[in-house]
Design an enzyme around this catalytic site. Structure first.
Site, PDB file in Angstrom:
ATOM      1  N   ASP A  86      -0.228   5.022   0.726  1.00 32.23           N
ATOM      2  CA  ASP A  86      -0.431   6.120   1.904  1.00 32.23           C
ATOM      3  C   ASP A  86      -0.322   5.301   3.287  1.00 32.23           C
ATOM      4  O   ASP A  86      -1.122   4.457   3.435  1.00 32.23           O
ATOM      5  CB  ASP A  86      -1.767   6.784   1.707  1.00 32.23           C
TER       6      ASP A  86
ATOM      7  N   ASP B 243       0.810  -1.054   0.083  1.00 30.99           N
ATOM      8  CA  ASP B 243       0.043   0.050  -0.114  1.00 30.99           C
ATOM      9  C   ASP B 243       0.876   1.193  -0.025  1.00 30.99           C
ATOM     10  O   ASP B 243       1.984   1.117   0.358  1.00 30.99           O
ATOM     11  CB  ASP B 243      -1.018   0.154   1.213  1.00 30.99           C
TER      12      ASP B 243
ATOM     13  N   GLU C  43     -17.750   4.997   4.288  1.00 30.81           N
ATOM     14  CA  GLU C  43     -16.681   4.151   3.878  1.00 30.81           C
ATOM     15  C   GLU C  43     -16.535   3.338   5.141  1.00 30.81           C
ATOM     16  O   GLU C  43     -16.196   1.723   5.028  1.00 30.81           O
ATOM     17  CB  GLU C  43     -15.393   4.951   3.391  1.00 30.81           C
TER      18      GLU C  43
ATOM     19  N   ALA D 293      -5.746   3.365  -3.902  1.00 30.02           N
ATOM     20  CA  ALA D 293      -7.082   4.075  -4.586  1.00 30.02           C
ATOM     21  C   ALA D 293      -6.847   5.337  -5.009  1.00 30.02           C
ATOM     22  O   ALA D 293      -8.029   6.109  -5.214  1.00 30.02           O
ATOM     23  CB  ALA D 293      -8.160   3.710  -3.380  1.00 30.02           C
TER      24      ALA D 293
END
Length: 344
Positions: free
Chosen positions: A87, A85, A129, A198
């Site tokens: 961030d 990933d 979310e 994302a």
């Protein structure tokens, strides 16, 4: 309940020049076992040169981890890949006491009206979310809606790649110490790295350019990629939309190598089939949901490393059960560099 935590002193390499082809790895771990009581504090140790970085690491099942390390090492570098990933995994959670920005959050498109509209979307959709009351199917549709509206605002608001460069230059974002050395070590051994995000691939590339000052031939980005016209204005997005709930290897057809400069045209996405044959995986993430990044891969052995940056005491148990290794408190990347050196 207390968990057994190893506090590991990791000495920073004396040679950390990013462009160096000669990588100096950290020395072997020196384990110190202690039982935390309430708070988790970084333990600082000094080596003979007065240079060291301390971190805290939690291993839920040491015996299982040892078996996985042995299995990946036995398979060799040719069967290994790294899925990571971006961030708050590659980048730091906080910088000088302030929260670090995400690759999406740092973007200022040079139009205050549209920046405000995107912020309004964030304030509406972000709580949805993470809402435990919304079924995953409905939540997935909401995320697709959010990303679609955001991308439309970027186009409508006239985003330029000059604005991306300036946004990154002004951003509060930095890589964890050791990220460049990790990428160099993997590049020298032809081990592919897939950065899943994302966010926006073009911004991630610009962060790499401005903060690490180089690209890596073994690194590909699986993220949303922009299309610019001859004047440098955003006109569309390529391929499928990647959002927070579909960020996995099912989107591998979106993977593209690092571009030399912002706005480069995509070349052919070759070697993706070969990546799928690399069935030993080292996965790095800062959220339990990041474990899904390898869902599209029929892997044999996976070692998962979680970075628990915030709300440590409340989240420690779930991270311990989910990840093979958990690093606490926004730690540097030196422990992962050492782990990779063992795997290779």
């Amino acid at each position: 309940m207390s968990y057994r935590v190893q506090s590991i002193i990791i000495c920073k390499p004396l040679r950390t020049t990013v462009r160096s082809r000669c990588l100096s790895l950290p020395p072997r771990f020196t384990p110190r076992v202690f039982f935390p009581c309430g708070s988790y504090r970084n333990r600082i140790g000094m080596d003979g040169n007065g240079i060291s970085v301390a971190s805290e690491v939690l291993v839920g099942d040491r015996e299982l981890l040892d078996k996985k390390i042995a299995a990946i090492r036995s398979g060799g570098p040719q069967k290994m890949q790294v899925i990571v990933d971006f961030d708050r995994t590659l980048t730091r959670y906080s910088i000088n006491g302030q929260p670090g920005q995400s690759s999406h959050g740092l973007l200022q498109q040079g139009n205050p009206e549209y920046d405000a509209k995107r912020q309004q979307l964030y304030e509406y959709y972000h709580p949805l979310e993470f809402s435990p009351k919304i079924p995953i199917e409905e939540k997935t549709k909401l995320m697709e809606e959010w990303w679609g509206k955001t991308h439309a605002l970027l186009i409508e608001g006239g985003l330029t790649y000059d604005a991306i460069k300036q946004s990154v230059a002004n951003a509060t974002i930095a890589f964890r110490e050791g990220v460049a050395e990790l990428f160099e070590y993997l590049e020298e051994r032809d081990i592919p790295v897939l950065i899943f995000s994302a966010g926006l691939a073009d911004i991630i590339e610009e962060v790499l350019r401005q903060k690490l000052h180089r690209s890596f031939k073994n690194v590909k980005i699986v993220s949303n990629r922009m299309v610019f016209d001859s004047d440098g204005c955003l006109v569309s997005f390529k391929g499928k939309t990647i959002h927070s709930l579909n960020k996995n290897e099912h989107a591998l057809d979106m993977a593209a190598p690092l571009h030399e400069q912002l706005g480069d045209a995509d070349g052919p996405n070759n070697n993706n089939a070969l990546v799928k044959k690399r069935t030993n995986v080292l996965l790095l993430g800062d959220h339990i949901g990041d474990l899904g990044m390898s869902d599209g891969l029929n892997y044999e052995t996976r070692i998962s490393v979680g970075f628990l940056n915030d709300n440590v005491e409340n989240s420690l148990d779930s991270y311990r059960k989910s990840f093979d290794i958990v690093y606490l408190n926004d730690t540097p990347m030196w422990g992962v560099v050492e782990l990779v050196s063992q795997l290779c």
